[in-house]
Design an enzyme around this catalytic site. Sequence first.
Site, short mmCIF file in Angstrom:
data_model
loop_
_atom_site.label_atom_id
_atom_site.label_comp_id
_atom_site.label_asym_id
_atom_site.label_seq_id
_atom_site.Cartn_x
_atom_site.Cartn_y
_atom_site.Cartn_z
N HIS A 17 35.77 -20.48 16.79
CA HIS A 17 35.73 -19.50 15.75
C HIS A 17 34.76 -18.50 16.05
O HIS A 17 34.10 -17.85 15.17
CB HIS A 17 35.55 -20.27 14.79
CG HIS A 17 36.19 -19.83 13.35
ND1 HIS A 17 35.56 -18.90 12.59
CD2 HIS A 17 37.40 -19.81 12.83
CE1 HIS A 17 36.15 -18.45 11.61
NE2 HIS A 17 37.43 -18.95 11.64
N HIS A 61 48.79 -16.04 14.40
CA HIS A 61 47.77 -16.45 13.38
C HIS A 61 48.02 -16.35 12.01
O HIS A 61 48.72 -15.47 11.60
CB HIS A 61 46.12 -15.65 13.71
CG HIS A 61 45.24 -15.93 12.89
ND1 HIS A 61 45.03 -15.16 11.67
CD2 HIS A 61 44.31 -16.93 12.67
CE1 HIS A 61 43.98 -15.68 11.22
NE2 HIS A 61 43.35 -16.72 11.74
#
Length: 384
Positions: A198, A298
């Site tokens: 992330h 995503h």
Amino acid sequence: MRITRLDVHHLSPRYSVLVVHTDDDSVFGLGEACLEGKARVVQAAITDFEPLLLGQDPRQVEKLWNDMYRTTFYPSGSVLASAISAIDQALWDITGKHHGVPVHELLGGRVRDRVRAYRHVNVGDHGDAEVARDQDHIDELVAVARVAVSQGYTMIKTALPGPARGLESAAFVDFQARRFAALREAVGPGVDIAIDFHGRVGPALAKVLIRAIEPWSPMFVEEPCLPENVDAMVDVARSTTVPIATGERLFTRWGFRDVLSKGAAAVLQPDLAHCGGISEGRKIATMAEMHYAQLAPHNPLGAVNLAASIQLDLVTPNFLCQEQIHLGEGVITHPFEVVDGYIEAPTAPGLGVELDPAVLASDWDGSWTLPSWRDPVDGSLLPW
């Protein structure tokens, strides 16, 4: 057929749907109108595009995409690209409904009959920069992973738990290694495990962490560092045999060009609610195929974006896996189902989904804020 109106409906806790109406009352299109924490800004951008769209034929998808992208003069960043994405999804939905076929048939026909989906495996983020290194966290994580496998998932994805500094302690690295090792032991070698950093750590620490978890065969490491500096990600990719993934914070084919040409990633993760929609996702997928990279769209968003992503997945030879966290309860009338880790190809026209009346009845204003973390020691902002 002409476009007559564009409406955005926000649905708590954080989903936003664009409805593009036409002068044929029976035909309208859906798109995911979102930018995490900035849905109202995207809504304003969609409204700003209305002069280019009202009165136009919605089936001229490529023309309208170029009109929106080129007439802004400046390259589209996160807000404009997200607005274009929502509109593009809706235009493909309309076109498919007009012809009575799913979007994947308009894109050349499917190359697979079902789409591999994965489940997120996390137990909440720790709220301090040191990260609690306790066995309870690992035990809870392992329990969630076993549930996912029992549900038929053949792939799971976890994330670094909680905030981190650019460089961290040996204890931090040891905890991440023990955590990933426990996951592998719990699910066995037949289940793929990906991990999302992330962008929470710097490139130097990313290389250390990847080396620490490499013995347990991660499928890929997502966003090992922030994506702005492609050369830094290239350095990380060259330091390991573990595949690197990125793309959720990149926009249009131009945002992916250097990632591919420089070999920064083996897995691309465009978000069809942000990258430019189905039209642009198709082009990014083809670019990836040319560079022998895999596509793993995503989508930590809603069911409309999932529907759009599935249509692209079905026609993409180099498709790898599909992210999902919400199968559509309360958003679409017939939520998706994951059976043995896969979602079957939709057969209904357009995106293949119908909007739940609750979306149109919602009075939520879209005011959702992304979480953020601060270092409890010095108060500095840490990447979420």
